[in-house]
Design a protein around this motif. Sequence first.
Motif, mmCIF file in Angstrom:
data_model
loop_
_atom_site.group_PDB
_atom_site.id
_atom_site.type_symbol
_atom_site.label_atom_id
_atom_site.label_comp_id
_atom_site.label_asym_id
_atom_site.label_seq_id
_atom_site.Cartn_x
_atom_site.Cartn_y
_atom_site.Cartn_z
ATOM 1 N N ASP A 131 -9.119 3.901 47.486
ATOM 2 C CA ASP A 131 -7.983 4.483 46.807
ATOM 3 C C ASP A 131 -7.829 6.153 47.211
ATOM 4 O O ASP A 131 -8.758 6.983 47.341
ATOM 5 N N PHE A 132 -6.621 6.543 46.793
ATOM 6 C CA PHE A 132 -6.191 7.964 47.281
ATOM 7 C C PHE A 132 -5.026 8.384 46.511
ATOM 8 O O PHE A 132 -4.169 7.723 45.768
ATOM 9 N N GLY A 153 -7.460 16.171 38.248
ATOM 10 C CA GLY A 153 -7.558 14.648 37.978
ATOM 11 C C GLY A 153 -7.796 13.870 39.159
ATOM 12 O O GLY A 153 -9.002 13.151 39.094
ATOM 13 N N ALA A 154 -7.380 14.147 40.229
ATOM 14 C CA ALA A 154 -7.976 13.489 41.555
ATOM 15 C C ALA A 154 -9.450 13.836 41.824
ATOM 16 O O ALA A 154 -9.989 12.969 42.272
ATOM 17 N N MET A 156 -11.776 15.098 39.636
ATOM 18 C CA MET A 156 -12.668 14.059 38.565
ATOM 19 C C MET A 156 -12.853 12.865 38.714
ATOM 20 O O MET A 156 -13.807 11.938 38.682
ATOM 21 N N ALA A 157 -11.670 12.022 39.268
ATOM 22 C CA ALA A 157 -11.813 10.429 39.409
ATOM 23 C C ALA A 157 -12.290 10.169 40.913
ATOM 24 O O ALA A 157 -12.253 8.904 41.152
ATOM 25 N N ASP A 158 -12.519 11.215 41.697
ATOM 26 C CA ASP A 158 -13.220 10.704 42.804
ATOM 27 C C ASP A 158 -12.256 10.133 43.880
ATOM 28 O O ASP A 158 -12.661 9.084 44.804
ATOM 29 N N PHE A 159 -10.822 10.475 43.845
ATOM 30 C CA PHE A 159 -10.060 9.931 45.088
ATOM 31 C C PHE A 159 -10.022 10.532 46.168
ATOM 32 O O PHE A 159 -10.810 11.891 46.102
ATOM 33 N N CYS A 228 -13.542 11.308 49.436
ATOM 34 C CA CYS A 228 -14.099 10.961 48.150
ATOM 35 C C CYS A 228 -15.620 10.782 48.544
ATOM 36 O O CYS A 228 -16.403 11.360 49.487
ATOM 37 N N TYR B 90 -6.668 0.274 52.722
ATOM 38 C CA TYR B 90 -7.395 -1.205 52.436
ATOM 39 C C TYR B 90 -7.409 -2.118 53.386
ATOM 40 O O TYR B 90 -7.329 -3.264 53.454
ATOM 41 N N VAL B 134 -2.636 5.875 44.818
ATOM 42 C CA VAL B 134 -2.651 4.350 45.095
ATOM 43 C C VAL B 134 -4.036 3.737 44.842
ATOM 44 O O VAL B 134 -5.118 4.446 45.146
ATOM 45 N N LYS B 149 -12.017 4.734 35.828
ATOM 46 C CA LYS B 149 -11.935 6.308 36.040
ATOM 47 C C LYS B 149 -10.884 6.715 36.633
ATOM 48 O O LYS B 149 -10.410 7.720 36.476
#
Lengths: 247, 247
Positions: A131-132, A153-154, A156-159, A228, B90, B134, B149
């Motif tokens: 996810d990115f 946000g990016a 914190m959510a480990d994108f 990430c 992916y 994404v 998350k």
Amino acid sequence: MMDNGMKLYVVGFGPGSANMMTLEAQTAILESDMVIGYTAYVDLIKPLFPGKIYNATGMRQEKDRVQMAFAAARQGQTVSLICSGDSVVYGMAGLVWECSEAYSEVEVIIVPGVTAALSGSAVLGAPLTNDFCVISLSDLLTPWEKIEKRLLGAAMADFVVALYNPASSKRQDYLARACDILLKHKSADTVCGIVRNIGRNGEERRILTLSELRETHVDMFTTVFIGCSETKVIQGKMVTPRGYKDV
Amino acid sequence: MMDNGMKLYVVGFGPGSANMMTLEAQTAILESDMVIGYTAYVDLIKPLFPGKIYNATGMRQEKDRVQMAFAAARQGQTVSLICSGDSVVYGMAGLVWECSEAYSEVEVIIVPGVTAALSGSAVLGAPLTNDFCVISLSDLLTPWEKIEKRLLGAAMADFVVALYNPASSKRQDYLARACDILLKHKSADTVCGIVRNIGRNGEERRILTLSELRETHVDMFTTVFIGCSETKVIQGKMVTPRGYKDV
């Protein structure tokens, strides 16, 4: 489908070389009488498709370009409005739809292309195999506070994050400011990568840590990737695993 | 650059039609002796490139496929490992690098392609003309807590979101669960779009609100787009403006 012949293609041509365009993008430009775009993009495309009428305008003249394209299409010319990378991702497609109501007799066709997040990934290894997010650091059109919120946000959510427009002559310190926000939730050792002039002459790549990235000067021809927590370096490449290996 | 002729291309071929492949992807497959991929992808590509040796394996056999590809390349065959969309997003590129240390004599070349976030955008209008994420809803390889998350982070920071793998026969309610998380920070009226069979026979598109999306059944051939607070419907298209119009 309209069949009055009034056609406007909004074409993402990828990084700029013929071999990274889709056949659909090539066909659209070949079929067009007129090609319209930002000056630097017209300079890239003109040698590949001689014999077209080209119209180039400068930065910040996006609305003029779109209106010129619709006006020419309404006069019966087939027009390609060209964008580097993809035609939607920070491209002209959104503005074309916003202006389209005044030109409803013109058929609009959006032609996607390989955006820098993808072409840059291929150069660096495989940073985006999970996810990115894609974030532009340009605050010309988006308030900086909103960009900060998205960076936070990016992180914190480990994108994994791909940064577009990471700097310009007026925004020398924006990448450092972005790194400071990312460092609130990402480790200083996070694997990062930068690619410059993707798919063009003078292509350069470098892999570094987030703390090194913070001290690095980049320009507007650069795309920046921040990993990430799982991203690692394998054989000199920036790779985000997706767990297939452990299945 | 190695010049022993041992070459492995990891090719993103886009949605599946010849005209949405890049020339680079076509050339890689044409140059290859052997083409390896997931069964459904081989079925798409085989008619376009007859006369190749094809090797297809099922889902969850990603590691076998990669090892087969490296083994054939080491024996001197030029191999294309094919992925729909992009080869990194992916796709197989990450796993290829993870396995590459055991086959360091093989040259690996990553060939990017038009991923569903881009091809789907072109069908819907221009949903991704601003910062976006994404996210895959498949929890085969990523724990559901991590996916939650990321959905929450994306909603809080007002990203446009493209969802891959939004459902499968075992994950019928995942899209509804994702919508419930997004609804914590996004309005029920948020403009959303779904596209099925992008660029293939039976392509379908629909624009709807986030609350309608929550009640909608989708399948694994669908890509889902959730707008940001600025996304709107213009002439039946899903459009995220980027402020050019107001400059």
